[in-house]
Design an enzyme around this catalytic site. Structure first.
Site, PDB file in Angstrom:
ATOM      1  N   ARG A  77       0.811  -1.211   0.000  1.00 23.27           N
ATOM      2  CA  ARG A  77       0.000   0.000   0.000  1.00 23.27           C
ATOM      3  C   ARG A  77       0.847   1.265   0.000  1.00 23.27           C
ATOM      4  O   ARG A  77       0.354   2.330  -0.360  1.00 23.27           O
ATOM      5  CB  ARG A  77      -0.969   0.009   1.187  1.00 23.27           C
ATOM      6  CG  ARG A  77      -2.329  -0.549   0.828  1.00 23.27           C
ATOM      7  CD  ARG A  77      -3.406  -0.179   1.834  1.00 23.27           C
ATOM      8  NE  ARG A  77      -3.202  -0.829   3.120  1.00 23.27           N
ATOM      9  CZ  ARG A  77      -3.036  -0.188   4.270  1.00 23.27           C
ATOM     10  NH1 ARG A  77      -3.026   1.138   4.303  1.00 23.27           N
ATOM     11  NH2 ARG A  77      -2.866  -0.860   5.388  1.00 23.27           N
ATOM     12  N   TYR A 131     -16.836  13.498 -17.782  1.00 20.30           N
ATOM     13  CA  TYR A 131     -17.251  12.097 -17.735  1.00 20.30           C
ATOM     14  C   TYR A 131     -18.402  11.966 -16.735  1.00 20.30           C
ATOM     15  O   TYR A 131     -18.381  12.559 -15.659  1.00 20.30           O
ATOM     16  CB  TYR A 131     -16.060  11.231 -17.343  1.00 20.30           C
ATOM     17  CG  TYR A 131     -16.404   9.808 -16.990  1.00 20.30           C
ATOM     18  CD1 TYR A 131     -17.145   9.013 -17.856  1.00 20.30           C
ATOM     19  CD2 TYR A 131     -15.981   9.256 -15.789  1.00 20.30           C
ATOM     20  CE1 TYR A 131     -17.463   7.702 -17.530  1.00 20.30           C
ATOM     21  CE2 TYR A 131     -16.283   7.943 -15.461  1.00 20.30           C
ATOM     22  CZ  TYR A 131     -17.030   7.171 -16.334  1.00 20.30           C
ATOM     23  OH  TYR A 131     -17.349   5.883 -16.016  1.00 20.30           O
ATOM     24  N   ASP A 196      -8.565  16.633 -16.997  1.00 17.61           N
ATOM     25  CA  ASP A 196      -8.721  15.245 -17.409  1.00 17.61           C
ATOM     26  C   ASP A 196      -8.227  15.142 -18.850  1.00 17.61           C
ATOM     27  O   ASP A 196      -8.848  15.667 -19.777  1.00 17.61           O
ATOM     28  CB  ASP A 196     -10.185  14.822 -17.306  1.00 17.61           C
ATOM     29  CG  ASP A 196     -10.382  13.333 -17.536  1.00 17.61           C
ATOM     30  OD1 ASP A 196      -9.621  12.749 -18.333  1.00 17.61           O
ATOM     31  OD2 ASP A 196     -11.330  12.751 -16.971  1.00 17.61           O
ATOM     32  N   LYS A 221      -8.107   3.503 -20.467  1.00 17.44           N
ATOM     33  CA  LYS A 221      -8.361   3.833 -21.864  1.00 17.44           C
ATOM     34  C   LYS A 221      -7.075   3.753 -22.696  1.00 17.44           C
ATOM     35  O   LYS A 221      -6.512   2.690 -22.869  1.00 17.44           O
ATOM     36  CB  LYS A 221      -9.010   5.215 -21.937  1.00 17.44           C
ATOM     37  CG  LYS A 221     -10.166   5.433 -20.944  1.00 17.44           C
ATOM     38  CD  LYS A 221     -11.236   4.376 -21.014  1.00 17.44           C
ATOM     39  CE  LYS A 221     -12.519   4.729 -20.278  1.00 17.44           C
ATOM     40  NZ  LYS A 221     -12.450   4.823 -18.826  1.00 17.44           N
TER      41      LYS A 221
END
Length: 399
Positions: A77, A131, A196, A221
């Protein structure tokens, strides 16, 4: 075992290299010295340490400022060597000092919002369209944030003393609207601008060069590029990266090492894939623009592999009739995808807000892949059907 010293902070270059060269080599430093050609995948969740005092000191240092510990990794982590290589590569391509990867794009955005809220800056200024899930996250206040929606010209007037972030997407999902990033960054003053950059990728646009402090990607993507990995990443300066690493450690939105490996591999072909798909997309946009069955085509001046268009006929029939093109959500894969934003990616956005930002009920979004342009056009043209003598009434087009 590979050391974690290949982290995203180690992005200093002594020479300037072309993007295509950086895409192949960034994040792969030190491999030859280890006798390796491809990066190893470190799947460890924890790492042995026989010096618990030194281990405690390193954990305390990370908790204080989020700087990755030097030397041997501590726990998954905190960071992972394979993921760190991807972070280094993406930071180099975006031209930032660091990058922090997450399990998804939404996890990445959530971490940014949580970091600003932790500083007492819960107000966000945002420009639609975004989005759909990003829009919903802000509008619903799920993380305790408050949002003011505005157009790019209204960013400065929307600022408040507790504004912690300005959020834009350019080209926007799904209308492909473009924003003057430098002008918006100027309006932000000292407030961080998050862009973005999922649609453009660093191949077409590097927002940090225009004043953005934070660059967000749904790495699912184009960065991955093959529809087989889910991830998110924020490219930023090292100071903000430290905040994001602390949030990631506390919330657990970590990226799996195998995903980090696939993303680093995806970066190597990113320029080739984006440029090839963009050339095909531009050709399809041209043909759609000349087609009497199409009411309007949206294609950015920047270029890119995304095309949006509005039909005179029922858009759902177009979705149902494609055979080569895949009717599916998401984008940026090697194969061409088509979807109806009002039904899928932006369904979660209030209809009035959706329509107000240009996401109409006849709008279709096309993510162009690497197939031949003529083959794609043959499928798309067939799916468009016969020319409509009159436009289908709006209520019929969405039933």
């Amino acid at each position: 075992m590979e050391s974690s010293s290949n982290g995203a902070a180690d992005t200093v270059r002594t020479t300037t290299r072309a993007l295509a060269t950086e895409a192949v080599h960034a994040g792969r430093e030190g491999l030859a010295a280890q006798g390796l050609h491809t990066p190893p995948i470190d799947l460890s969740t924890t790492y042995p340490s026989y010096d618990s005092r030194e281990e405690a000191a390193r954990i305390d240092a990370f908790a204080a400022d989020g700087v990755l510990p030097e030397g041997q990794p501590v726990y998954a982590r905190l960071g992972n060597p394979t993921v760190a290589r991807f972070e280094t590569g993406l930071a180099r391509l975006e031209g930032t000092g660091a990058a922090v990867a997450f399990a998804s794009g939404m996890a990445a955005l959530s971490a940014v919002l949580l970091a600003r809220s932790a500083a007492g800056l819960r107000h966000v200024v945002a420009v639609r369209p975004l989005y759909g899930c990003s829009d919903h996250l802000l509008t619903a206040g799920l993380l305790g944030t408050e949002v003011t929606w505005t157009d790019p010209a209204g960013v400065a007037d929307a600022m408040r003393p507790d504004t912690g972030l300005v959020l834009v997407e350019s080209p926007a999902n799904p209308t492909l609207t473009e924003i003057d990033l430098r002008a918006v960054a100027h309006s932000c003053g000292s407030v961080p601008l998050l862009v973005d950059n999922t649609f453009a990728t660093p191949v077409l646009q590097r927002p940090a060069e225009h004043g953005a402090r934070l660059v967000l990607h749904s790495a699912t993507k184009y960065l991955g590029g093959h529809g087989d990995v889910m991830a998110g990443v924020v490219a930023c300066d090292e100071e903000f990266a430290g905040e994001l690493r602390r949030i990631r450690f506390a919330t657990g939105g970590v990226l799996h090492p195998l995903a980090g490996y696939l993303l680093l591999r995806g970066l190597t072909t990113l320029p080739v894939r984006v440029r090839a798909a963009s050339a095909t997309a531009a050709e399809l946009a041209r043909r759609l623009g000349e087609d009497p069955r199409v009411a309007r085509v949206h294609y950015p001046k920047l270029g890119g592999a995304m095309v949006a268009f509005e039909t005179y006929g029922d858009p759902h029939e177009v979705i149902a009739r494609v055979r080569l093109i895949t009717p599916a959500v998401s984008l940026g894969s090697v194969d061409t995808l088509i979807q109806h934003p009002a039904s899928i990616s932006h369904r979660i956005v209030d209809a009035a807000d959706r329509h107000g930002s240009g996401v109409g009920d006849r709008l279709l979004r096309l993510s162009v892949g690497l197939e031949d342009a003529d083959d794609l056009w043959a499928d798309l043209s067939g799916a468009l059907g016969e020319p409509a003598r009159v436009p289908v009434p709006l209520h019929e087009a969405v039933n």
